[in-house]
Design an enzyme around this catalytic site. Structure first.
Site, PDB file in Angstrom:
ATOM      1  N   TRP A 134       0.879  -1.179   0.000  1.00  0.00           N
ATOM      2  CA  TRP A 134       0.000   0.000   0.000  1.00  0.00           C
ATOM      3  C   TRP A 134       0.918   1.231   0.000  1.00  0.00           C
ATOM      4  O   TRP A 134       1.783   1.360   0.881  1.00  0.00           O
ATOM      5  CB  TRP A 134      -0.868  -0.055   1.257  1.00  0.00           C
ATOM      6  CG  TRP A 134      -1.862   1.045   1.407  1.00  0.00           C
ATOM      7  CD1 TRP A 134      -2.705   1.526   0.451  1.00  0.00           C
ATOM      8  CD2 TRP A 134      -2.137   1.786   2.605  1.00  0.00           C
ATOM      9  NE1 TRP A 134      -3.499   2.520   0.988  1.00  0.00           N
ATOM     10  CE2 TRP A 134      -3.167   2.696   2.299  1.00  0.00           C
ATOM     11  CE3 TRP A 134      -1.624   1.776   3.907  1.00  0.00           C
ATOM     12  CZ2 TRP A 134      -3.698   3.580   3.239  1.00  0.00           C
ATOM     13  CZ3 TRP A 134      -2.146   2.640   4.840  1.00  0.00           C
ATOM     14  CH2 TRP A 134      -3.169   3.537   4.500  1.00  0.00           C
ATOM     15  N   ASP A 215      -0.719  -5.071   9.567  1.00  0.00           N
ATOM     16  CA  ASP A 215      -1.665  -4.058   9.101  1.00  0.00           C
ATOM     17  C   ASP A 215      -2.856  -4.789   8.482  1.00  0.00           C
ATOM     18  O   ASP A 215      -2.763  -5.330   7.377  1.00  0.00           O
ATOM     19  CB  ASP A 215      -0.988  -3.149   8.071  1.00  0.00           C
ATOM     20  CG  ASP A 215      -1.939  -2.070   7.582  1.00  0.00           C
ATOM     21  OD1 ASP A 215      -3.009  -1.897   8.187  1.00  0.00           O
ATOM     22  OD2 ASP A 215      -1.609  -1.397   6.584  1.00  0.00           O
ATOM     23  N   LYS A 251     -13.471  -1.158   5.373  1.00  0.00           N
ATOM     24  CA  LYS A 251     -14.015  -2.067   4.349  1.00  0.00           C
ATOM     25  C   LYS A 251     -15.036  -3.015   4.942  1.00  0.00           C
ATOM     26  O   LYS A 251     -16.088  -3.242   4.342  1.00  0.00           O
ATOM     27  CB  LYS A 251     -12.908  -2.907   3.702  1.00  0.00           C
ATOM     28  CG  LYS A 251     -11.592  -2.213   3.524  1.00  0.00           C
ATOM     29  CD  LYS A 251     -11.530  -1.349   2.306  1.00  0.00           C
ATOM     30  CE  LYS A 251     -10.516  -0.258   2.557  1.00  0.00           C
ATOM     31  NZ  LYS A 251      -9.769   0.202   1.459  1.00  0.00           N
TER      32      LYS A 251
HETATM   33  N1  PMP Z   1      -3.593  -0.589   5.175  1.00  0.00           N
HETATM   34  C1  PMP Z   1      -3.865  -1.143   4.001  1.00  0.00           C
HETATM   35  C2  PMP Z   1      -2.997  -2.246   3.512  1.00  0.00           C
HETATM   36  C3  PMP Z   1      -4.953  -0.689   3.251  1.00  0.00           C
HETATM   37  O1  PMP Z   1      -5.222  -1.269   2.072  1.00  0.00           O
HETATM   38  C4  PMP Z   1      -5.744   0.353   3.747  1.00  0.00           C
HETATM   39  C5  PMP Z   1      -6.919   0.851   2.965  1.00  0.00           C
HETATM   40  N2  PMP Z   1      -6.674   1.184   1.660  1.00  0.00           N
HETATM   41  C6  PMP Z   1      -5.411   0.889   5.004  1.00  0.00           C
HETATM   42  C7  PMP Z   1      -4.338   0.388   5.679  1.00  0.00           C
HETATM   43  C8  PMP Z   1      -6.143   1.987   5.703  1.00  0.00           C
HETATM   44  O2  PMP Z   1      -7.362   2.386   5.326  1.00  0.00           O
HETATM   45  P1  PMP Z   1      -8.275   3.267   6.255  1.00  0.00           P
HETATM   46  O3  PMP Z   1      -7.426   4.328   6.863  1.00  0.00           O
HETATM   47  O4  PMP Z   1      -9.303   3.805   5.343  1.00  0.00           O
HETATM   48  O5  PMP Z   1      -8.823   2.346   7.290  1.00  0.00           O
END
Ligand code: PMP
Length: 406
Positions: A134, A215, A251
């Protein structure tokens, strides 16, 4: 004041640039495969029915007000969030060797983890990231001046895991390095290690005394099974690791913009565990206070209502299966259409991969052609969001892919 050259122009965030280009395209055939959010078969955002119910319950509560949350967030939310990811029967929870703080979704949790390690980690202060990962990971660790390095992850030959490369890099990393791992539905590749591979990784990481930084942005969204998607984390805890976990509810609850997330730190068992975890919690509270003072309430209240009610929880699991099920069926359909059209190459990776994204193996030139000639939008590394596919556009996408790879 700032002279013009004091601040260089930064490049636009690639994903937001893609969204802008998609919006500006006036073709009625256009397809958005860039977006990192779930869409129903009607291409629209889906408010989970269980979230709608929780929202109604929340609004009816006469006691509701807009006071500050505690610094570490709503305890009824963080305690259930911990059980959800660590397992309700986790020895770490029973032995009170964990601490949890509510964060600004997953991003906030990664930032808090990064900040904490930057301030207190005494091992090798390099964070090993999968190649690719990411994109925000690089910026988040860079912001707190932690060095980053890469371990091989994706094999272009198989469109699957480069497990040998991954193992070798983790084995060769200096002792007590920080290793960032995606426990399920790896972003951007959709490729996950098998449970046996996780076990091998745990053995190597234990030998090298590495620190696991999990993560987790897709629990339950990947396989539809909350326990299965958290299995790697739970295994590492059973093996006695000290580790941290970042948990996003964007998600799996469809709470993207509400920023509901949680950060968990787990220490290993031992006579000092309770003292250590109390000290860690005290420092995390200070970091949280100085960064955001208190986390936002709305999304955490919604999730908390669901997590604390057995009936709503079961309904949530059902909603999760609806989302993961639609994505899995889009994978099957895309693969079978590509194969029956006689598209050159192999397409098994589309169904082997899991979660929101698939790394198609399309080249940057092919991606550009799909956009220019077929109004199909995806990131230039060939990543597609499976949620962007639906019964109306999947034929168009399969035919277009065939045309650009021929
Ligand atoms: N880590 C990963 C690997 C992700 O894909 C995402 C979302 N794209 C996130 C963290 C964090 O997303 P959010 O801050 O919207 O919870």
């Amino acid at each position: 004041s700032f002279p013009a050259d004091a601040v260089p122009q930064a490049p636009e965030d690639a994903l937001f640039g893609l969204a802008r280009a998609f919006k500006a395209d006036s073709s009625s055939d256009k397809v958005d495969l860039g977006i990192g959010a779930y869409r129903g078969d009607n291409a629209k955002p889906w408010v989970l029915p269980v979230v709608q119910k929780a929202d109604e319950i929340l609004r009816k509560n006469p006691e509701l007000n807009h006071e500050y949350a505690p610094i570490a967030g709503l305890p009824e939310f963080t305690s259930k969030a911990a059980e959800l990811i660590l397992g309700a029967d986790s020895s770490a929870l029973k032995e009170k060797r964990t601490t949890s703080l509510q964060t600004i979704s997953g991003t906030g949790a990664v930032h808090l983890g990064a900040l904490f390690l930057a301030k207190f980690y005494k091992g090798t202060r390099t964070v090993y990231l999968s190649n690719p990962t990411w994109a925000n990971h690089n910026q988040i660790f860079g912001n707190v001046n932690l060095k980053t390095a890469q371990y091989p992850y994706f094999s272009k030959q198989s469109n699957g895991l480069d497990f040998d490369g991954m193992k070798a890099a983790i084995r060769d990393a200096p002792e007590r390095s920080i290793i960032l791992l995606h426990p399920c539905a790896h972003n951007p590749t959709g490729v996950d290690p098998t449970m046996d591979q996780w076990k091998e990784l745990a053995t190597i990481m234990s030998q090298k005394k590495h620190f696991p930084f999990f993560d987790c942005a897709y629990q339950g969204f990947a396989s539809g099974d909350l326990a299965r998607d958290a299995a790697a984390i739970r295994y590492f805890i059973e093996q006695g690791f000290e580790l941290l976990v970042c948990q996003s509810f964007a998600k799996n609850f469809g709470l993207y913009g509400e920023r509901a997330g949680c950060f968990h730190f787990v220490t290993s068992a031992g006579p000092e565990a309770t003292t250590t975890i109390q000290r860690i919690a005290s420092q995390l509270a200070i970091l949280q206070r100085s960064e955001i003072s208190n986390p936002p309430l709305y999304g955490a209240r919604i999730a908390s209502i669901v997590l604390n009610d057995a009936k709503l929880f079961a309904e949530w699991e059902d909603n999760l299966r609806t989302m993961s099920g639609r994505i899995i069926s889009m994978r099957k359909e895309l693969r079978s259409k590509l194969e029956s059209l006689g598209t050159p190459g192999t397409w098994n990776h589309i169904t082997d991969q899991i979660g929101m994204f698939s790394f198609t193996g399309l080249s940057e030139a092919q991606v550009q052609k799909l956009r220019d000639e077929y109004h199909i939008y995806m990131t230039k590394n060939g990543r597609i969001s499976m949620a962007g596919l639906n019964s109306r556009n999947i034929d168009h996408v399969a035919r277009a892919i065939k045309k650009v790879v021929e």
